[in-house]
Design an enzyme around this catalytic site. Structure first.
Site, PDB file in Angstrom:
ATOM      1  N   SER A  72     -13.458  73.029  -3.478  1.00 19.07           N
ATOM      2  CA  SER A  72     -13.095  73.666  -1.904  1.00 19.07           C
ATOM      3  C   SER A  72     -11.562  73.362  -1.713  1.00 19.07           C
ATOM      4  CB  SER A  72     -13.858  72.523  -0.920  1.00 19.07           C
ATOM      5  OG  SER A  72     -13.677  72.974   0.374  1.00 19.07           O
ATOM      6  N   GLU A 116     -23.234  79.228   0.130  1.00 17.50           N
ATOM      7  CA  GLU A 116     -22.021  78.567   0.493  1.00 17.50           C
ATOM      8  C   GLU A 116     -21.971  78.209   2.085  1.00 17.50           C
ATOM      9  OE1 GLU A 116     -19.337  77.328  -1.126  1.00 17.50           O
ATOM     10  OE2 GLU A 116     -19.520  78.016  -2.957  1.00 17.50           O
ATOM     11  N   HIS A 167     -22.673  74.765   0.349  1.00 16.89           N
ATOM     12  CA  HIS A 167     -21.005  74.584   0.025  1.00 16.89           C
ATOM     13  C   HIS A 167     -20.815  72.750  -0.475  1.00 16.89           C
ATOM     14  CE1 HIS A 167     -16.520  74.952  -0.222  1.00 16.89           C
ATOM     15  NE2 HIS A 167     -16.490  73.830   0.515  1.00 16.89           N
TER      16      HIS A 167
END
Length: 481
Positions: free
Chosen positions: A188, A308, A401
């Protein structure tokens, strides 16, 4: 049995770690001077050093930050704060007696405003167990690290990560690591940060390889990056200058930051922290530079999770959106009806929220991953692509995610990761994923074909993992509309 007798000399002085079960760890080791006083909102500076032997058996300070505002995010991503000024530090795990071993350097995520290396989830024991010297690094977050202030340098958090990576290159030999075999890996926001390092002209002097998880190199304009600083200044009642912000305590800045970012997310937009293209630390558009020039000499492993956007869609009130609200959202994102129609056809029974998540997962992550891999292929660079597909049952996350993290670290039973993926996550997927990361760090080959015209993607899932060629390519191609 723990043995507190491992002393290592680095350039700033001697440190004492602790050995347990054949693995030594050195915690809270400063790589730069504390960013306080005159060094607040300044580029990282060398640590002045210390006399005697510094204790490195407990975690160092963490960067100032708030808890996640969203209840579900706060539940699955714990916040641990250790007070102190010397929060520009690293942690090192190394096998006892190590010599010239591959090195893996972890940069945590958290939207450039959250996260820390003191979390149990980021313990490096499993990497040291498998013959790697593991390093995790801390950097300035939020207002302290990514403000755009008059009278101050930009991208200070990125500058910290670069300084830490250079520290590792210079010092890791003392811990039994090979300075000529260093893999940076991040997820990320951490992936975005190291991706920008990939764009530097001297990247080969910093690392050997790179792993990018759910985050691609990018930088916004100075004007875009300044928005959150201006809004924070308004909350504080001052001008957006270095002197004005430095007059407030770290806690006061965190409180103002919380107010500004309370409703911000990748779904809702709004003011956010970002890396800016300032022509200095970030010399040019990083998304273009990582596919050409010096970056082509750096093999990369990159990929995404399958779902995600579930983290922002299916864990919020958006999960109950109507078909009409979906259509309005697609217009807002400028997604053509032709593109959306392909996703609808592939998911005839999906709810509006599930359709939105599938579309945004590609828009936010997968399309860019494919484009980067294609651009690097055109320039002869080595790239391997992965996808993490196992669905977490927690909070309806699915393969959202960050759900791959416990598998990468092979620490599924860590309390942190149980909060994210549950108590029954499949160990076989962790075995596969962790082994691939280790193999890539050691040899540059994670165990499957490099990216080519057939578009091989290694998909990690249960009951088995394996290569899929051009997965969901009709949906990828639909974006040409």
């Amino acid at each position: 049995m723990k043995v507190k007798d491992d002393i290592v000399a680095v350039s700033s002085g001697e440190i004492q770690g602790v050995s347990e079960n054949g693995i030594s760890r050195y915690l809270g080791v400063p790589y730069a001077a504390a960013p306080v006083g005159d060094l607040r909102f300044a580029l990282p500076q060398p640590h002045p050093g210390w006399s005697g032997v510094r204790d490195a058996t407990s975690f160092g300070a963490t960067a100032p930050q708030a808890r996640w505002a969203d209840n579900i995010l706060d539940d699955v991503f714990p916040t641990v704060v250790v007070p102190g000024d010397e929060y520009l530090n690293v942690n090192v795990w190394t096998p006892d007696g190590a010599s010239a071993l591959p090195v893996m350097v972890w940069v945590h995520g958290g939207a450039l405003s959250h996260g820390s290396i003191v979390l149990d989830s980021y313990d490096g024991t499993t990497f040291a167990r498998d013959g790697v010297v593991y390093v995790s690094i801390s950097y300035r977050l939020g207002t302290e690290g990514f403000s755009v202030l008059d009278g101050a340098s930009n991208n200070l958090g990125l500058a910290d990560v670069i300084a830490a990576a250079r520290w590792v290159k210079a010092e890791i030999g003392a811990f039994g690591g090979d300075p000529d075999n260093i893999t940076l890996f991040g997820e990320s926001g951490g992936s975005i940060l190291i991706g920008n390092i990939l764009a530097l002209p001297d990247v080969a002097e910093i690392c050997t390889r790179m792993i990018l998880e759910s985050g691609l190199p990018r930088a916004e304009t100075v004007e875009q990056g300044r928005q959150i600083t201006v809004e924070t200044a308004a909350v504080l009642g001052v001008e957006p200058t270095r002197d004005a912000f430095a007059a407030f305590s770290q806690a006061e800045l965190v409180k103002a930051q919380e107010e500004v970012t309370a409703q911000q997310s990748p779904l809702t937009g709004g003011a956010h922290f970002t890396i800016v293209n300032d022509g200095q630390i970030v010399p040019d558009d990083p998304s273009a530079l990582v596919a050409t020039g010096p970056a082509t000499a750096i093999p990369i492993l990159l990929g995404t999770t399958t779902e995600e956007a579930n983290l922002w869609v299916l864990t919020t009130p958006t999960k109950d959106m109507t078909a009409e609200q979906l259509d309005e959202t697609l217009v807002r994102y400028r997604i053509s009806p032709e593109t959306a129609a392909v996703y609808r056809a592939n998911r005839p029974d999906a709810s509006p929220a599930v359709l939105l998540s599938a579309i945004l997962s590609d828009l936010l992550m997968r399309l860019g991953t494919n484009r980067l891999a294609d651009a690097r292929l055109a320039n002869g660079a080595t790239t391997h692509v992965f996808e993490f597909a196992w669905p977490s049952p927690v909070h309806n996350l699915g393969a959202a995610h960050a759900t791959e993290l416990g598998f990468v670290f092979d620490r599924l039973l860590s309390d942190d990761f149980v909060r994210l993926t549950g108590a029954d996550a499949p160990q076989q997927v962790a075995d596969d994923m962790h082994a691939a990361w280790i193999a890539f760090a050691k040899t540059g080959d994670p165990g499957w074909q490099r990216w080519n015209e057939t578009r091989p993607v290694y998909t990690f899932d249960a009951p088995r993992s394996g290569v899929t060629y051009a997965p969901r390519d009709d949906e990828r191609s639909a974006w040409n509309h």
